[in-house]
Design a protein around this motif. Structure first.
Motif, PDB file in Angstrom:
ATOM      1  N   ARG A   1      41.173  84.502  64.936  1.00  0.00           N
ATOM      2  CA  ARG A   1      39.934  85.249  64.693  1.00  0.00           C
ATOM      3  C   ARG A   1      39.568  86.104  65.913  1.00  0.00           C
ATOM      4  NH1 ARG A   1      38.321  85.763  59.474  1.00  0.00           N
ATOM      5  NH2 ARG A   1      38.495  83.776  58.391  1.00  0.00           N
ATOM      6  N   TYR A   2      39.661  85.509  67.064  1.00  0.00           N
ATOM      7  CA  TYR A   2      39.294  86.233  68.271  1.00  0.00           C
ATOM      8  C   TYR A   2      40.201  87.451  68.454  1.00  0.00           C
ATOM      9  CZ  TYR A   2      38.193  87.275  73.118  1.00  0.00           C
ATOM     10  OH  TYR A   2      37.806  87.912  74.272  1.00  0.00           O
ATOM     11  N   ARG A   3      41.495  87.237  68.317  1.00  0.00           N
ATOM     12  CA  ARG A   3      42.442  88.345  68.487  1.00  0.00           C
ATOM     13  C   ARG A   3      42.238  89.408  67.392  1.00  0.00           C
ATOM     14  NH1 ARG A   3      46.660  87.128  72.087  1.00  0.00           N
ATOM     15  NH2 ARG A   3      46.709  84.940  72.771  1.00  0.00           N
ATOM     16  N   ALA A   4      41.874  88.992  66.187  1.00  0.00           N
ATOM     17  CA  ALA A   4      41.596  89.951  65.117  1.00  0.00           C
ATOM     18  C   ALA A   4      40.438  90.863  65.496  1.00  0.00           C
ATOM     19  CB  ALA A   4      41.287  89.222  63.817  1.00  0.00           C
ATOM     20  N   GLY A   5      39.449  90.308  66.192  1.00  0.00           N
ATOM     21  CA  GLY A   5      38.331  91.132  66.646  1.00  0.00           C
ATOM     22  C   GLY A   5      38.763  92.176  67.645  1.00  0.00           C
ATOM     23  N   VAL A   6      39.607  91.795  68.598  1.00  0.00           N
ATOM     24  CA  VAL A   6      40.096  92.749  69.597  1.00  0.00           C
ATOM     25  C   VAL A   6      40.894  93.861  68.911  1.00  0.00           C
ATOM     26  CG1 VAL A   6      41.485  93.048  71.676  1.00  0.00           C
ATOM     27  CG2 VAL A   6      40.187  90.931  71.347  1.00  0.00           C
TER      28      VAL A   6
ATOM     29  N   ALA B   1      35.340  94.011  63.774  1.00  0.00           N
ATOM     30  CA  ALA B   1      35.382  93.202  64.999  1.00  0.00           C
ATOM     31  C   ALA B   1      34.193  92.252  65.042  1.00  0.00           C
ATOM     32  CB  ALA B   1      35.393  94.106  66.225  1.00  0.00           C
ATOM     33  N   ALA B   2      33.010  92.784  64.727  1.00  0.00           N
ATOM     34  CA  ALA B   2      31.815  91.946  64.739  1.00  0.00           C
ATOM     35  C   ALA B   2      31.951  90.791  63.754  1.00  0.00           C
ATOM     36  CB  ALA B   2      30.586  92.794  64.403  1.00  0.00           C
ATOM     37  N   TRP B   3      32.510  91.092  62.573  1.00  0.00           N
ATOM     38  CA  TRP B   3      32.695  90.041  61.571  1.00  0.00           C
ATOM     39  C   TRP B   3      33.628  88.960  62.086  1.00  0.00           C
ATOM     40  CZ3 TRP B   3      31.377  87.331  57.574  1.00  0.00           C
ATOM     41  CH2 TRP B   3      32.321  86.634  56.842  1.00  0.00           C
ATOM     42  N   GLN B   4      34.766  89.339  62.642  1.00  0.00           N
ATOM     43  CA  GLN B   4      35.727  88.347  63.133  1.00  0.00           C
ATOM     44  C   GLN B   4      35.116  87.494  64.248  1.00  0.00           C
ATOM     45  OE1 GLN B   4      38.406  87.931  61.457  1.00  0.00           O
ATOM     46  NE2 GLN B   4      38.426  89.860  60.314  1.00  0.00           N
ATOM     47  N   TRP B   5      34.390  88.126  65.164  1.00  0.00           N
ATOM     48  CA  TRP B   5      33.807  87.362  66.266  1.00  0.00           C
ATOM     49  C   TRP B   5      32.625  86.512  65.808  1.00  0.00           C
ATOM     50  CZ3 TRP B   5      34.268  92.284  69.732  1.00  0.00           C
ATOM     51  CH2 TRP B   5      35.574  92.332  70.255  1.00  0.00           C
TER      52      TRP B   5
ATOM     53  N   SER C   1      35.244  80.088  70.902  1.00  0.00           N
ATOM     54  CA  SER C   1      33.901  80.404  70.411  1.00  0.00           C
ATOM     55  C   SER C   1      33.033  81.086  71.466  1.00  0.00           C
ATOM     56  CB  SER C   1      33.222  79.138  69.888  1.00  0.00           C
ATOM     57  OG  SER C   1      31.914  79.413  69.440  1.00  0.00           O
ATOM     58  N   PRO C   2      32.898  80.547  72.690  1.00  0.00           N
ATOM     59  CA  PRO C   2      32.089  81.257  73.697  1.00  0.00           C
ATOM     60  C   PRO C   2      32.677  82.613  74.071  1.00  0.00           C
ATOM     61  CG  PRO C   2      33.217  79.354  74.671  1.00  0.00           C
ATOM     62  CD  PRO C   2      33.365  79.238  73.189  1.00  0.00           C
ATOM     63  N   LYS C   3      34.006  82.729  74.015  1.00  0.00           N
ATOM     64  CA  LYS C   3      34.616  84.024  74.298  1.00  0.00           C
ATOM     65  C   LYS C   3      34.209  85.039  73.223  1.00  0.00           C
ATOM     66  CE  LYS C   3      38.733  82.106  76.589  1.00  0.00           C
ATOM     67  NZ  LYS C   3      40.208  82.005  76.568  1.00  0.00           N
TER      68      LYS C   3
END
Length: 701
Positions: free
Chosen positions: A542-547, A558-562, A575-577
Motif C-alpha cells: 500500500r505504501y509503495r502504491a502511494g509513492v 496516492a491519498a487513498w493508498q496512504w 502506518s506512521p510512514k
C-alpha cells in the motif's frame, strides 16, 4: 534437429495416425457387421486387446475393436454417419458434447485412473523423490513431444500448476533441464533406457514392462498436484459409454459394465491402471468427472474485441497477441492476427498492419490440428458472438487485405514461432509476446512482458535475452519522465524470487525504477488484491502504491493508498510512514471510502480480478484503461466458476461497475446499455438497485 524440423516430424507422425485410424474405422463394418463395434483411445490398446479376448470368451459376443486418438474418435462420432456401439477413453470434452447431442445411452462409466508418474533411470546420480526434483540443476528430463496428445501438453500444464501453487519457478527449471524429445510419446522411456536422460513424466500405463525389466523405477506424483490441475486433468481418468444409436444396446451395456467390474481389476493393474473399484483410487476420485477446457484463446479474442469497442487500443492489441502467444496455437490465431491487423490499420499503422497480415498468410494453415478446433468444443458452444472458421479462411482474409492495399510483397516479420510444446505461460511464450509488442511499437507493454520473463518466470533461460531487449528499448526510447515529484522517496528493494509475492514486488519495483509508474502502480494494486498470494506485507505494498501514484500524477490515488495503509494497518511500521506521507501531500489521514469487499481473493480468479478492478475504481481511476480491462476480464477470460454459489452476484457486480466505469469515461450510450443489462438480468439484486440509482442520478436512462 531444429524446432521447425521437430514440428514437421510430429505433424507427419500425427498425420499417419489420423489416416490409419480413418481407414481402419471406414473398413470396420465391412469386416463384421454383427460384431460389437468398440472405438478406444490408442493408449488403451494393450489392456483392451486382452480385455476384449476375455469378454468375447465370457459373453459369447464378437467385438470389433479399433484404437485411435480418443478426441478424434469423439469428433468423428459427432459429425460422421457411422458410429460405434461403445467408446472408451480419457474424460475430455467430447463426452459432454455427446451428452449434449443426446447420443449417450447413459452417463460415461469411470473404470480406471491413469495418473502421471515420474519414471527414473536407476543410474540417475541425483536422488529423485518428488516432482520438485525435476527442477534440480543437472537433472536431464526427457520431454514429451507436442504430437503426444494430450500428454505432451498435460505435463507442461502440471508443472505450471505446481509452479503457481507451491514452487515458484519450477516450470522454468524443468524446461531448462529438457534434453530429448522423441517423435512419439509411446517411446518416451527410450531416452532413459539409452542413458541420455534421467527422468520423464509419463502416464503410469506406459511403465509396466519397463519396471518389470528394471530399466526404470517409478516415483509417484502427489495426488494433490494432479487433482489441483485446471487443464489436462481429464486426461488421466478412463471412462466408457454405450451410444444410444447402438444396434446392440444390451451387449454394449454389458461391455461397459464389465470394464468397471472388480473382476477386471487384475487386468487393469497389469496394464498400469488404477481400477476405480480399488482403494488406491480414493485420492484420485475428485478427478472422476467429465470436463471441458475453457475456450481461453477464444475468450481472449472476445476480450480484445470489447476493448476495441471501448477504445482501449493498446490493451486490445496486446490481448490479440496474448491469444496467439500465450494460448496458441489454436483455431483463433487467424482471427486474432487479422483483427489485430485491422486495428493497426484503423490507427494509421499501415506498415505494422501489413506485417501482421503477411505473418498470418505465412503461417496459416498449420499442419497440425488446432487444440481448440474440435467438433466437440464447437458443439459445446465456443465463445458467444465468434463464428468458427478454419485456418484457410483466415489465410485468405490476410491475403485479401494485403491485395486491397497493394502490399502483397510485404515480407513477413521474423517472429519466433509459438512452439506448441512450450509450457503454458512459460518464459518462451512470454518472450514471443514481448518481441511482437516491441516490433509493433508498444514499448511500455513490451518492457513489462520482458520484465515478466525476468521476474515472474525466473529462472527462465530467456532472461539474458530479455534483459538485453529491455536495455535496447530503453536506450532507443528513453525513460518516461515523472509526471509529478513525490513528497516521499520510494524505499529500496532488492530483487527476490522465493515466493510469488516477492516476484510480484520485484516486477513492480523494476517497472518503477525504469519510470513506468502506471504499470508499477497496477502491480502494487495486484499485490494488495491477492494476485500474488497473501503471504506478503500488504501495508508495504500500500505504501509503495502511494509513492507510485504520485509519480504517475494521481495524487488522489496516492491519498487513498496512504489512507488505507495508515488506518487499516495501524500496527504496521508502514502506518506512521503513510501518515507522514499524507501530511507531506497535505491530506488528512481519514478513510472516507470503504475498501472493496474482502471475498477471499485467492479462492477464485474472478474474485481476484474483481477486487483489482474495484481497487482501481475506488482509488479514483475509473477512467483508466486498466480499470476497464479488469472489469471486462471478470466477464470474459476470468468469468466466475459455475461451482461458486455467488457466481451470479460476482457477474452482476462486475457488470454494474463496468457501467459506472464507462460513464466516467464519457461513454454514456455504453454505460446506459450496460446498466440496463444489470437491471434486466438481475432485477432483484442489490446491483440492479444501484444501477437504477446511477441512471437516475446521471439522467442517463
Amino acid at each position: 534437429m531444429s524446432r521447425r524440423q521437430i514440428r514437421a516430424a510430429n505433424a507427419a507422425a500425427l498425420a499417419v495416425v489420423w489416416t490409419t485410424a480413418t481407414v481402419l474405422l471406414a473398413g470396420q463394418g465391412l469386416r463384421d457387421r454383427k460384431a460389437l463395434v468398440v472405438w478406444s483411445c490408442g493408449g488403451n490398446y494393450e489392456f483392451l486387446s486382452d480385455f476384449v479376448r476375455r469378454f468375447e470368451t465370457a459373453h459369447g459376443i464378437r467385438v470389433c475393436y479399433t484404437a485411435a486418438p480418443v478426441q478424434y474418435l469423439l469428433d468423428l462420432t459427432l459429425r460422421g454417419p457411422r458410429k460405434p456401439d461403445v467408446i472408451v477413453g480419457r474424460g475430455g470434452p467430447g463426452w459432454l458434447a455427446l451428452e449434449k447431442r443426446g447420443l449417450l445411452a447413459a452417463e460415461p462409466t469411470f473404470f480406471a485412473v491413469d495418473p502421471m508418474v515420474i519414471a527414473v533411470n536407476p543410474g540417475c546420480a541425483q536422488p529423485i523423490t518428488c516432482i520438485e526434483d525435476l527442477g534440480k540443476p543437472g537433472v536431464r528430463v526427457a520431454a514429451a513431444p507436442a504430437a503426444m496428445r494430450p500428454k505432451g501438453k498435460v505435463v507442461g500444464q502440471l508443472m505450471a500448476s505446481i509452479s503457481a501453487a507451491e514452487s515458484p519457478g519450477l516450470v522454468e527449471r524443468w524446461q531448462a533441464n529438457m534434453v530429448d524429445s522423441p517423435k512419439c510419446g509411446r517411446h518416451l522411456l527410450d531416452p532413459l533406457r539409452q542413458g541420455v536422460a534421467d527422468v520423464a513424466v509419463v502416464p503410469l500405463s506406459l511403465t509396466p514392462s519397463a519396471t518389470a525389466q528394471g530399466t526404470v523405477r517409478i516415483v509417484s506424483i502427489a495426488p494433490r498436484h494432479l487433482v489441483r490441475m485446471k487443464e489436462g486433468r481429464a486426461s488421466m481418468p478412463q471412462c466408457a459409454a454405450a451410444l444410444r444409436t447402438s444396434t446392440r444396446p444390451e451387449a454394449a451395456a454389458r461391455f461397459v459394465a464389465a470394464l468397471a467390474d472388480p473382476r477386471s481389476a487384475e487386468l487393469l493393474k497389469r496394464a498400469g491402471y488404477i481400477p476405480t473399484a480399488s482403494p488406491e483410487a480414493n485420492p484420485y476420485r475428485p478427478m472422476l468427472e467429465l470436463s471441458a477446457p475453457r475456450d481461453m484463446p477464444g475468450w481472449q479474442v472476445r476480450l480484445a474485441q470489447m476493448l476495441v469497442e471501448h477504445n482501449a487500443i493498446p490493451a486490445a492489441a496486446r490481448r490479440y497477441l496474448v491469444a496467439v502467444c500465450l494460448f496458441g496455437p489454436s483455431i483463433y490465431d487467424g482471427r486474432a492476427l487479422c483483427e489485430l491487423g485491422d486495428l493497426l490499420h484503423a490507427q494509421g499503422q499501415t506498415d505494422a498492419a501489413h506485417r501482421v497480415w503477411a505473418h498470418a498468410a505465412e503461417i496459416l494453415p498449420r499442419p497440425l490440428p488446432n487444440e481448440f478446433s474440435s467438433d466437440a468444443l464447437q458443439c459445446l458452444g465456443g465463445v458467444p458472438g465468434i463464428a468458427w472458421y478454419d485456418d484457410s479462411h483466415w489465410a485468405s482474409v490476410a491475403r485479401d487485405r494485403l491485395a486491397r492495399d497493394g502490399a502483397t510483397g510485404t515480407r513477413p516479420p521474423a517472429w519466433r514461432p509459438v512452439d506448441e510444446s512450450a509450457p503454458p505461460k512459460g518464459g518462451t511464450r512470454q518472450m514471443a509476446l514481448a518481441e511482437r509488442l516491441a516490433s509493433l511499437g508498444y514499448v511500455e507493454a513490451a518492457v513489462k512482458d520482458y520484465l515478466k520473463v525476468c521476474t515472474l518466470n525466473y529462472p527462465s533461460t530467456e532472461m539474458p535475452a530479455a534483459e538485453r531487449a529491455i536495455q535496447a528499448l530503453m536506450q532507443q526510447h528513453g525513460s518516461p519522465e515523472p509526471v509529478a515529484s513525490s513528497p516521499v522517496a520510494m524505499p529500496p528493494w532488492s530483487p527476490q524470487f522465493d515466493t510469488h509475492w516477492a516476484r510480484g514486488m520485484t516486477l513492480a519495483m523494476r517497472l518503477y525504477e525504469l519510470g513506468f509508474y502506471q504499470g508499477a502502480l497496477k502491480e502494487f494494486i495486484k499485490l494488495c488484491s491477492g494476485e500474488y498470494g497473501t503471504d506478503g506485507d500488504q501495508a508495504e505494498a500500500r505504501y509503495r502504491a502511494g509513492v507510485a501514484s504520485v509519480a504517475a500524477g494521481w495524487p488522489h490515488s496516492a491519498a487513498w493508498q496512504w489512507h488505507v495503509c495508515a488506518a487499516v494497518h495501524a500496527g504496521s511500521p508502514w502506518s506512521p510512514k503513510a501518515a507522514a506521507a499524507l501530511r507531506a501531500l497535505h491530506r488528512t489521514s481519514r478513510l472516507g471510502r470503504p475498501l472493496p469487499d474482502q471475498d477471499e481473493p485467492e479462492s477464485d480468479d474472478a474474485l481476484v480480478r474483481l477486487r483489482i478492478a474495484q481497487e482501481f475504481h475506488t482509488a479514483g481511476l475509473a477512467t483508466h484503461d486498466d480499470t476497464l480491462l479488469e472489469f471486462l476480464k471478470v466477464l470474459t477470460v476470468a468469468a466466475p466458476s459455475k461451482k461458486l454459489k455467488n457466481a451470479g452476484d460476482i457477474t452482476a457486480q462486475a457488470t454494474c461497475r463496468l457501467g459506472e466505469c464507462l460513464l466516467a469515461r464519457g461513454d454514456d450510450e455504453g454505460a446506459r446499455a450496460t446498466l440496463n443489462d444489470v437491471i434486466s438480468r438481475w432485477p432483484r439484486s442489490r446491483w440492479a438497485k444501484q444501477a437504477r440509482a446511477v441512471l437516475v442520478r446521471e439522467g442517463a436512462r
